[in-house]
Scaffold this motif. Structure first.
Motif, PDB file in Angstrom:
ATOM      1  N   GLN A  89       0.823  -1.204   0.000  1.00  0.00           N
ATOM      2  CA  GLN A  89       0.000   0.000   0.000  1.00  0.00           C
ATOM      3  C   GLN A  89       0.861   1.260   0.000  1.00  0.00           C
ATOM      4  OE1 GLN A  89      -2.617  -0.629   3.339  1.00  0.00           O
ATOM      5  NE2 GLN A  89      -4.008  -1.901   2.135  1.00  0.00           N
ATOM      6  N   LEU A  90       1.981   1.218   0.725  1.00  0.00           N
ATOM      7  CA  LEU A  90       2.891   2.366   0.702  1.00  0.00           C
ATOM      8  C   LEU A  90       3.525   2.543  -0.676  1.00  0.00           C
ATOM      9  CD1 LEU A  90       4.713   2.113   4.146  1.00  0.00           C
ATOM     10  CD2 LEU A  90       2.885   3.686   3.481  1.00  0.00           C
ATOM     11  N   ILE A  91       3.886   1.450  -1.309  1.00  0.00           N
ATOM     12  CA  ILE A  91       4.451   1.534  -2.662  1.00  0.00           C
ATOM     13  C   ILE A  91       3.412   2.082  -3.626  1.00  0.00           C
ATOM     14  CG2 ILE A  91       5.317   0.157  -4.595  1.00  0.00           C
ATOM     15  CD1 ILE A  91       6.707  -1.629  -2.498  1.00  0.00           C
ATOM     16  N   SER A  92       2.186   1.657  -3.467  1.00  0.00           N
ATOM     17  CA  SER A  92       1.104   2.170  -4.310  1.00  0.00           C
ATOM     18  C   SER A  92       0.943   3.680  -4.141  1.00  0.00           C
ATOM     19  CB  SER A  92      -0.201   1.455  -3.954  1.00  0.00           C
ATOM     20  OG  SER A  92      -1.282   1.998  -4.658  1.00  0.00           O
ATOM     21  N   LEU A  93       0.974   4.136  -2.893  1.00  0.00           N
ATOM     22  CA  LEU A  93       0.899   5.586  -2.650  1.00  0.00           C
ATOM     23  C   LEU A  93       2.089   6.316  -3.262  1.00  0.00           C
ATOM     24  CD1 LEU A  93      -0.360   5.727   1.037  1.00  0.00           C
ATOM     25  CD2 LEU A  93      -1.598   6.446  -1.008  1.00  0.00           C
ATOM     26  N   ALA A  94       3.257   5.696  -3.213  1.00  0.00           N
ATOM     27  CA  ALA A  94       4.446   6.321  -3.805  1.00  0.00           C
ATOM     28  C   ALA A  94       4.299   6.443  -5.318  1.00  0.00           C
ATOM     29  CB  ALA A  94       5.695   5.523  -3.451  1.00  0.00           C
ATOM     30  N   VAL A  95       3.754   5.420  -5.940  1.00  0.00           N
ATOM     31  CA  VAL A  95       3.557   5.472  -7.398  1.00  0.00           C
ATOM     32  C   VAL A  95       2.533   6.542  -7.756  1.00  0.00           C
ATOM     33  CG1 VAL A  95       2.706   4.152  -9.374  1.00  0.00           C
ATOM     34  CG2 VAL A  95       4.267   3.079  -7.757  1.00  0.00           C
ATOM     35  N   LEU A  96       1.425   6.574  -7.002  1.00  0.00           N
ATOM     36  CA  LEU A  96       0.401   7.578  -7.273  1.00  0.00           C
ATOM     37  C   LEU A  96       0.925   8.992  -7.008  1.00  0.00           C
ATOM     38  CD1 LEU A  96      -2.712   5.797  -5.743  1.00  0.00           C
ATOM     39  CD2 LEU A  96      -2.253   6.219  -8.159  1.00  0.00           C
ATOM     40  N   GLY A  97       1.653   9.165  -5.902  1.00  0.00           N
ATOM     41  CA  GLY A  97       2.215  10.475  -5.576  1.00  0.00           C
ATOM     42  C   GLY A  97       3.263  10.913  -6.577  1.00  0.00           C
ATOM     43  N   ALA A  98       4.024   9.967  -7.078  1.00  0.00           N
ATOM     44  CA  ALA A  98       5.055  10.299  -8.068  1.00  0.00           C
ATOM     45  C   ALA A  98       4.431  10.822  -9.351  1.00  0.00           C
ATOM     46  CB  ALA A  98       5.908   9.069  -8.353  1.00  0.00           C
ATOM     47  N   LYS A  99       3.298  10.236  -9.732  1.00  0.00           N
ATOM     48  CA  LYS A  99       2.595  10.723 -10.919  1.00  0.00           C
ATOM     49  C   LYS A  99       2.100  12.152 -10.700  1.00  0.00           C
ATOM     50  CE  LYS A  99       0.782   6.231 -12.369  1.00  0.00           C
ATOM     51  NZ  LYS A  99      -0.455   5.438 -12.499  1.00  0.00           N
ATOM     52  N   ALA A 100       1.554  12.407  -9.516  1.00  0.00           N
ATOM     53  CA  ALA A 100       0.972  13.723  -9.231  1.00  0.00           C
ATOM     54  C   ALA A 100       2.049  14.797  -9.054  1.00  0.00           C
ATOM     55  CB  ALA A 100       0.104  13.645  -7.978  1.00  0.00           C
ATOM     56  N   LEU A 101       3.168  14.425  -8.438  1.00  0.00           N
ATOM     57  CA  LEU A 101       4.211  15.409  -8.128  1.00  0.00           C
ATOM     58  C   LEU A 101       5.321  15.477  -9.172  1.00  0.00           C
ATOM     59  CD1 LEU A 101       4.542  14.653  -4.323  1.00  0.00           C
ATOM     60  CD2 LEU A 101       3.306  16.542  -5.398  1.00  0.00           C
ATOM     61  N   ASN A 102       5.263  14.612 -10.155  1.00  0.00           N
ATOM     62  CA  ASN A 102       6.254  14.582 -11.237  1.00  0.00           C
ATOM     63  C   ASN A 102       7.663  14.306 -10.708  1.00  0.00           C
ATOM     64  OD1 ASN A 102       6.478  14.486 -13.959  1.00  0.00           O
ATOM     65  ND2 ASN A 102       6.756  16.692 -14.235  1.00  0.00           N
ATOM     66  N   VAL A 103       7.766  13.339  -9.784  1.00  0.00           N
ATOM     67  CA  VAL A 103       9.051  12.862  -9.274  1.00  0.00           C
ATOM     68  C   VAL A 103       9.053  11.345  -9.416  1.00  0.00           C
ATOM     69  CG1 VAL A 103       9.347  14.765  -7.646  1.00  0.00           C
ATOM     70  CG2 VAL A 103       8.212  12.695  -6.900  1.00  0.00           C
ATOM     71  N   SER A 104      10.177  10.730  -9.105  1.00  0.00           N
ATOM     72  CA  SER A 104      10.211   9.271  -9.204  1.00  0.00           C
ATOM     73  C   SER A 104       9.605   8.648  -7.951  1.00  0.00           C
ATOM     74  CB  SER A 104      11.646   8.772  -9.395  1.00  0.00           C
ATOM     75  OG  SER A 104      12.372   8.904  -8.206  1.00  0.00           O
ATOM     76  N   ALA A 105       9.033   7.491  -8.120  1.00  0.00           N
ATOM     77  CA  ALA A 105       8.404   6.785  -7.004  1.00  0.00           C
ATOM     78  C   ALA A 105       9.444   6.362  -5.972  1.00  0.00           C
ATOM     79  CB  ALA A 105       7.636   5.579  -7.514  1.00  0.00           C
ATOM     80  N   THR A 106      10.619   5.978  -6.425  1.00  0.00           N
ATOM     81  CA  THR A 106      11.663   5.575  -5.473  1.00  0.00           C
ATOM     82  C   THR A 106      12.140   6.761  -4.648  1.00  0.00           C
ATOM     83  OG1 THR A 106      13.349   5.809  -7.201  1.00  0.00           O
ATOM     84  CG2 THR A 106      12.480   3.601  -6.817  1.00  0.00           C
ATOM     85  N   GLU A 107      12.240   7.926  -5.279  1.00  0.00           N
ATOM     86  CA  GLU A 107      12.632   9.125  -4.535  1.00  0.00           C
ATOM     87  C   GLU A 107      11.581   9.459  -3.481  1.00  0.00           C
ATOM     88  OE1 GLU A 107      13.087  13.934  -5.268  1.00  0.00           O
ATOM     89  OE2 GLU A 107      13.316  12.569  -6.976  1.00  0.00           O
ATOM     90  N   LEU A 108      10.327   9.387  -3.874  1.00  0.00           N
ATOM     91  CA  LEU A 108       9.247   9.668  -2.933  1.00  0.00           C
ATOM     92  C   LEU A 108       9.228   8.637  -1.812  1.00  0.00           C
ATOM     93  CD1 LEU A 108       6.899  11.540  -2.361  1.00  0.00           C
ATOM     94  CD2 LEU A 108       5.470  10.090  -3.784  1.00  0.00           C
ATOM     95  N   PHE A 109       9.458   7.386  -2.145  1.00  0.00           N
ATOM     96  CA  PHE A 109       9.411   6.321  -1.142  1.00  0.00           C
ATOM     97  C   PHE A 109      10.560   6.433  -0.145  1.00  0.00           C
ATOM     98  CE2 PHE A 109      10.081   2.057   0.518  1.00  0.00           C
ATOM     99  CZ  PHE A 109       8.789   1.682   0.863  1.00  0.00           C
ATOM    100  N   PHE A 110      11.763   6.622  -0.631  1.00  0.00           N
ATOM    101  CA  PHE A 110      12.929   6.619   0.256  1.00  0.00           C
ATOM    102  C   PHE A 110      13.220   7.975   0.911  1.00  0.00           C
ATOM    103  CE2 PHE A 110      13.911   2.871  -2.422  1.00  0.00           C
ATOM    104  CZ  PHE A 110      13.936   1.937  -1.404  1.00  0.00           C
ATOM    105  N   ASP A 111      12.983   9.072   0.196  1.00  0.00           N
ATOM    106  CA  ASP A 111      13.309  10.385   0.748  1.00  0.00           C
ATOM    107  C   ASP A 111      12.165  11.010   1.552  1.00  0.00           C
ATOM    108  OD1 ASP A 111      15.753  10.095  -0.445  1.00  0.00           O
ATOM    109  OD2 ASP A 111      15.289  11.394  -2.157  1.00  0.00           O
ATOM    110  N   HIS A 112      10.950  10.591   1.276  1.00  0.00           N
ATOM    111  CA  HIS A 112       9.790  11.191   1.945  1.00  0.00           C
ATOM    112  C   HIS A 112       8.871  10.109   2.517  1.00  0.00           C
ATOM    113  CE1 HIS A 112      11.061  14.998   0.295  1.00  0.00           C
ATOM    114  NE2 HIS A 112      11.134  14.430  -0.902  1.00  0.00           N
ATOM    115  N   PHE A 113       9.473   9.154   3.189  1.00  0.00           N
ATOM    116  CA  PHE A 113       8.709   8.031   3.741  1.00  0.00           C
ATOM    117  C   PHE A 113       7.708   8.521   4.787  1.00  0.00           C
ATOM    118  CE2 PHE A 113       8.123   4.175   6.306  1.00  0.00           C
ATOM    119  CZ  PHE A 113       7.830   3.271   5.301  1.00  0.00           C
TER     120      PHE A 113
END
Length: 163
Positions: free
Chosen positions: A104-128
């Motif tokens: 579920q966290l990975i899913s949120l990272a993918v969705l957030g990455a689309k909305a914020l125009n960043v990579s999902a891995t960056e969102l997951f690891f840098d903004h956990f």
């Protein structure tokens, strides 16, 4: 004088010794390797979480049956490799809860990455911390149902695979 003819279908009627067949090999030893079962369940949980999160994030929604699949995969891996140790179904259930949460966290990272125009891995690891806050805000009864389904599937999958 002629010899009597044995009736058809009875190969031993003429006094011949029965054919000797090789002895069956012994059955495989019972699997009871707790450590191997736990490692297999952990690897399955990580793989299933990434797949669950990636698919859920890509389509923009969670799928309840996928949570069941995550749980069953974790439990099956534990039971198949670890055997019938009674700890494995419980451990599979706990690991499947973690796998669904991570998915579920990975899913949120993918969705957030689309909305914020960043990579999902960056969102997951840098903004956990942001992801966990968003997950807490998004909690609803369906989330807990997915957890329960995954844990049940893991428990039953481990027991079936070990048998």
């Amino acid at each position: 004088m002629s010899q009597p003819v044995p009736p058809p279908g009875n190969p031993f009627a003429d006094g011949a010794a029965p054919q000797q067949y090789p002895v069956a090999p012994p059955s495989a030893p019972a699997r009871d390797n707790l450590a191997l079962g736990l490692v297999a369940a952990l690897v399955a949980a990580i793989v299933a979480a990434v797949a669950y999160g990636g698919v859920s994030g890509a389509i923009g929604r969670e799928i309840g049956w996928f949570a069941v699949g995550v749980g069953f995969l974790v439990g099956f891996a534990a039971g198949k490799t670890g055997g019938s140790n009674p700890v494995l179904p419980v451990a599979g259930g706990v690991l499947s809860l973690g796998a669904v949460y991570l998915g579920q966290l990975i899913s949120l990272a993918v969705l957030g990455a689309k909305a914020l125009n960043v990579s999902a891995t960056e969102l997951f690891f840098d903004h956990f911390d942001l992801l966990t806050s968003a997950w807490k805000e998004d909690l609803d009864p369906i989330t807990f149902l997915f957890f329960a389904l995954a844990a049940f599937a893991a428990f039953s999958g481990a027991r079936k695979a070990a048998g």
